[in-house]
Design an enzyme around this catalytic site. Structure first.
Site, PDB file in Angstrom:
ATOM      1  N   ALA A 129     -21.729 -48.140  17.308  1.00 26.16           N
ATOM      2  CA  ALA A 129     -22.495 -49.411  17.246  1.00 26.16           C
ATOM      3  C   ALA A 129     -23.914 -49.000  17.031  1.00 26.16           C
ATOM      4  CB  ALA A 129     -22.530 -49.844  18.751  1.00 26.16           C
ATOM      5  N   PHE A 155     -28.899 -41.097  18.945  1.00 24.75           N
ATOM      6  CA  PHE A 155     -30.224 -41.232  18.482  1.00 24.75           C
ATOM      7  C   PHE A 155     -31.143 -41.968  19.632  1.00 24.75           C
ATOM      8  CE2 PHE A 155     -27.575 -42.239  14.356  1.00 24.75           C
ATOM      9  CZ  PHE A 155     -27.953 -40.601  13.921  1.00 24.75           C
ATOM     10  N   GLU A 361     -34.607 -49.544  14.544  1.00 23.67           N
ATOM     11  CA  GLU A 361     -34.940 -50.913  15.199  1.00 23.67           C
ATOM     12  C   GLU A 361     -34.566 -51.886  14.278  1.00 23.67           C
ATOM     13  OE1 GLU A 361     -38.610 -51.489  17.099  1.00 23.67           O
ATOM     14  OE2 GLU A 361     -38.925 -49.557  17.771  1.00 23.67           O
TER      15      GLU A 361
HETATM   16  C1  FAD Z   1     -35.457 -41.783  14.025  1.00 23.86           C
HETATM   17  C2  FAD Z   1     -34.688 -42.538  14.790  1.00 23.86           C
HETATM   18  C3  FAD Z   1     -34.811 -43.044  16.033  1.00 23.86           C
HETATM   19  C4  FAD Z   1     -34.089 -43.795  16.814  1.00 23.86           C
HETATM   20  N1  FAD Z   1     -34.236 -44.182  18.079  1.00 23.86           N
HETATM   21  C5  FAD Z   1     -33.394 -44.979  18.639  1.00 23.86           C
HETATM   22  C6  FAD Z   1     -33.771 -45.248  20.149  1.00 23.86           C
HETATM   23  O1  FAD Z   1     -34.510 -44.804  20.673  1.00 23.86           O
HETATM   24  N2  FAD Z   1     -32.578 -46.024  20.929  1.00 23.86           N
HETATM   25  C7  FAD Z   1     -31.717 -46.479  20.228  1.00 23.86           C
HETATM   26  O2  FAD Z   1     -30.852 -47.226  20.813  1.00 23.86           O
HETATM   27  N3  FAD Z   1     -31.413 -46.411  18.909  1.00 23.86           N
HETATM   28  C8  FAD Z   1     -32.250 -45.557  18.170  1.00 23.86           C
HETATM   29  N4  FAD Z   1     -32.038 -45.176  16.872  1.00 23.86           N
HETATM   30  C9  FAD Z   1     -30.904 -45.692  16.309  1.00 23.86           C
HETATM   31  C10 FAD Z   1     -31.117 -46.817  15.209  1.00 23.86           C
HETATM   32  O3  FAD Z   1     -31.636 -48.055  15.637  1.00 23.86           O
HETATM   33  C11 FAD Z   1     -30.166 -47.060  14.587  1.00 23.86           C
HETATM   34  O4  FAD Z   1     -30.025 -45.799  13.606  1.00 23.86           O
HETATM   35  C12 FAD Z   1     -30.007 -48.073  13.325  1.00 23.86           C
HETATM   36  O5  FAD Z   1     -29.651 -49.382  13.879  1.00 23.86           O
HETATM   37  C13 FAD Z   1     -28.736 -48.040  12.167  1.00 23.86           C
HETATM   38  O6  FAD Z   1     -27.523 -47.849  12.867  1.00 23.86           O
HETATM   39  P1  FAD Z   1     -26.640 -46.518  12.234  1.00 23.86           P
HETATM   40  O7  FAD Z   1     -27.745 -45.356  12.137  1.00 23.86           O
HETATM   41  O8  FAD Z   1     -25.601 -46.575  13.011  1.00 23.86           O
HETATM   42  O9  FAD Z   1     -26.365 -47.180  10.729  1.00 23.86           O
HETATM   43  P2  FAD Z   1     -25.227 -47.957  10.396  1.00 23.86           P
HETATM   44  O10 FAD Z   1     -25.142 -49.458  11.044  1.00 23.86           O
HETATM   45  O11 FAD Z   1     -23.901 -47.309  10.309  1.00 23.86           O
HETATM   46  O12 FAD Z   1     -25.767 -48.527   8.880  1.00 23.86           O
HETATM   47  C14 FAD Z   1     -25.316 -47.729   7.598  1.00 23.86           C
HETATM   48  C15 FAD Z   1     -25.799 -48.483   6.554  1.00 23.86           C
HETATM   49  O13 FAD Z   1     -25.134 -49.513   6.132  1.00 23.86           O
HETATM   50  C16 FAD Z   1     -26.123 -50.586   6.295  1.00 23.86           C
HETATM   51  N5  FAD Z   1     -25.297 -51.958   6.884  1.00 23.86           N
HETATM   52  C17 FAD Z   1     -24.785 -52.071   7.988  1.00 23.86           C
HETATM   53  N6  FAD Z   1     -24.210 -53.372   8.288  1.00 23.86           N
HETATM   54  C18 FAD Z   1     -24.766 -53.938   7.370  1.00 23.86           C
HETATM   55  C19 FAD Z   1     -24.482 -55.283   6.799  1.00 23.86           C
HETATM   56  N7  FAD Z   1     -24.092 -56.214   7.637  1.00 23.86           N
HETATM   57  N8  FAD Z   1     -24.920 -55.646   5.810  1.00 23.86           N
HETATM   58  C20 FAD Z   1     -25.622 -54.767   5.013  1.00 23.86           C
HETATM   59  N9  FAD Z   1     -25.698 -53.501   5.134  1.00 23.86           N
HETATM   60  C21 FAD Z   1     -25.398 -53.008   6.311  1.00 23.86           C
HETATM   61  C22 FAD Z   1     -27.366 -50.557   7.101  1.00 23.86           C
HETATM   62  O14 FAD Z   1     -28.276 -51.088   6.511  1.00 23.86           O
HETATM   63  C23 FAD Z   1     -27.163 -48.745   6.532  1.00 23.86           C
HETATM   64  O15 FAD Z   1     -27.800 -48.777   5.357  1.00 23.86           O
HETATM   65  C24 FAD Z   1     -32.848 -44.411  16.227  1.00 23.86           C
HETATM   66  C25 FAD Z   1     -32.637 -43.916  14.801  1.00 23.86           C
HETATM   67  C26 FAD Z   1     -33.334 -43.056  14.122  1.00 23.86           C
HETATM   68  C27 FAD Z   1     -33.115 -42.635  12.772  1.00 23.86           C
END
Ligand code: FAD
Length: 383
Positions: A129, A155, A361
């Site tokens: 998620a 993360f 975010e």
């Molecule tokens: C430095 C850092 C700090 C963070 N800190 C926190 C924190 O404190 N608390 C917390 O809860 N989370 C945190 N996160 C998590 C962050 O919010 C998620 O990494 C982010 O929401 C993306 O999720 P994912 O990495 O699983 O990517 P995914 O959701 O797997 O996405 C992978 C790619 O697919 C694209 N994609 C996905 N769905 C779609 C769609 N429907 N249409 C078009 N493109 C799409 C995305 O844009 C991305 O390019 C952090 C992440 C980082 C890198």
């Protein structure tokens, strides 16, 4: 941009800059790239009062001000990333309580977040998620007098240093099998621990968390059962514009470095700043940053005035500012030539630090979905 801010806000910005040039620059020098929040940094940020603009006056803050948080993040991010992340996490990890906590929860947690006695975090993301928050699998099972939480989060920023966290978990019921609820958990709760520390391209306290049948009293539920998704989105709608502010601060720091370097670097008999190609880059960088700043403060002013379209304004600010700052910093590296890719040069560090801002975010793609949804909705409204 100045015309959008009050004289008091401009004085606050000056105060932030003085702090950053003095005490914060010293802390950055002393600690460098770190994956925890040193006590000296926490206490320094707390003494300077940065956390207080996240918390209502009744609970030890100065009252919530998106403009002040943006001004602070802009300055902190340009000077020392871990300071900026710490301010951001104090906001993410307290806003659900500000929004929906009981008076007892507010009394217990908010004054200590405002004073910096407690560090907090926001645990939403999981392996399955990320962008699709609704598919999270951490479960909070009702038990006598409370809930039993099991699952993993990943993360989670400041997760190693945090004294408490806001955890989002599924609380399925027959009539709402997708319900998500928010809970506050304290460090030391049995079954709640850091699973693994994660390493990123830039300094960051970031971990995966494990919840193994962690028992919480019912008093730790924030808001009502099933309110979690809404609380998470409302929190992100607020904090997203401040990510834009951090991006502007990083971009500005890179532009300042590029200007200074271009004026002193001599090639072909004169400073490279005399070359039109460099002047054009500088013009584009300065213009992009100013446009980003306008979007960020527009969103922050809307938030502070309770405007109905804050979510759209915040998404536009985050999308534009993080993408612009990334391009600006890339151009700053280019202006530095080989020096720009030398390990630990300021622009090299900024180049690595700005990258995650287009992901966390809500990625840039998710911001585009939010923006386009609002634009289509407006177009479909009868004129
Ligand atoms: C430095 C850092 C700090 C963070 N800190 C926190 C924190 O404190 N608390 C917390 O809860 N989370 C945190 N996160 C998590 C962050 O919010 C998620 O990494 C982010 O929401 C993306 O999720 P994912 O990495 O699983 O990517 P995914 O959701 O797997 O996405 C992978 C790619 O697919 C694209 N994609 C996905 N769905 C779609 C769609 N429907 N249409 C078009 N493109 C799409 C995305 O844009 C991305 O390019 C952090 C992440 C980082 C890198």
């Amino acid at each position: 941009m100045e015309i959008m801010l009050s004289p008091e806000d401009l004085a606050y910005r000056h105060q932030c800059k003085m702090y950053a040039r003095g005490e914060l620059a010293e802390l950055a020098e002393r600690f460098g790239e770190i994956n925890y929040v040193p006590e000296a940094l926490r206490l320094s940020l707390a003494r300077a009062g940065f956390f207080k603009y996240l918390i209502p006056e009744k609970y030890g803050g100065y009252g919530l001000s998106a403009v002040r948080v943006c001004l602070a993040r802009e300055v902190l991010a340009g000077t020392y990333g871990p300071a900026d992340v710490t301010l951001a996490m104090q906001g993410l990890g307290s806003y659900p309580i500000v929004l929906a906590g009981t008076d007892a929860q507010k009394q217990k947690f908010l004054p200590s977040v405002a004073s910096g006695e407690r560090l907090t975090t926001f645990a939403l993301t999981e392996m399955g998620a990320g962008s699709d928050v609704s598919s999270l699998e951490t479960v909070a099972k009702p038990i006598h007098g409370g809930y039993c939480l099991s699952g993993r989060k990943r993360f989670i920023s400041n997760g190693y240093s945090a004294d408490m966290a806001i955890i989002f978990a599924k609380t399925r019921t027959a009539d709402n099998p997708k319900a998500i609820s928010a809970f506050v958990i304290e460090k030391g709760t049995k079954g709640y621990e850091v699973d693994r520390r994660l390493e990123l391209i830039s300094a960051h306290d970031i971990v995966s968390l494990k919840l193994d049948r962690a028992v919480l009293p019912k008093e730790n539920l924030i808001g009502k059962i099933g309110d979690g998704f809404k609380l998470a989105m409302q929190t992100l709608n607020f904090m997203r514009m401040t990510v834009g502010a951090a991006a502007v601060g990083m971009g500005q720091a890179a532009l300042d470095e590029a200007l200074a370097y271009a004026m002193r670097r001599v090639q072909f008999g004169s400073p490279i700043s005399r070359q039109q190609a460099i002047k054009f880059k500088i013009a584009e960088m300065a213009t992009a940053l100013e446009a980003a700043r306008l979007l960020v403060y527009r969103a922050a002013i809307k938030k502070d005035h309770g405007a109905p379209d804050v979510a759209l304004a915040a998404s536009m600010a985050k999308l534009y500012a993080t993408e612009a700052a990334w391009r600006v910093i890339d151009q700053a590296v280019q202006i530095h030539g080989g020096v720009g890719v030398m390990k630990n040069s300021k622009v090299e560090r900024l180049y690595r630090e700005v990258r995650p801002l287009r992901i966390y975010e809500g990625t840039s793609e998710i911001q585009k979905l939010i923006i386009s949804r609002a634009v289509f909705k407006a177009a479909e409204k009868p004129k």
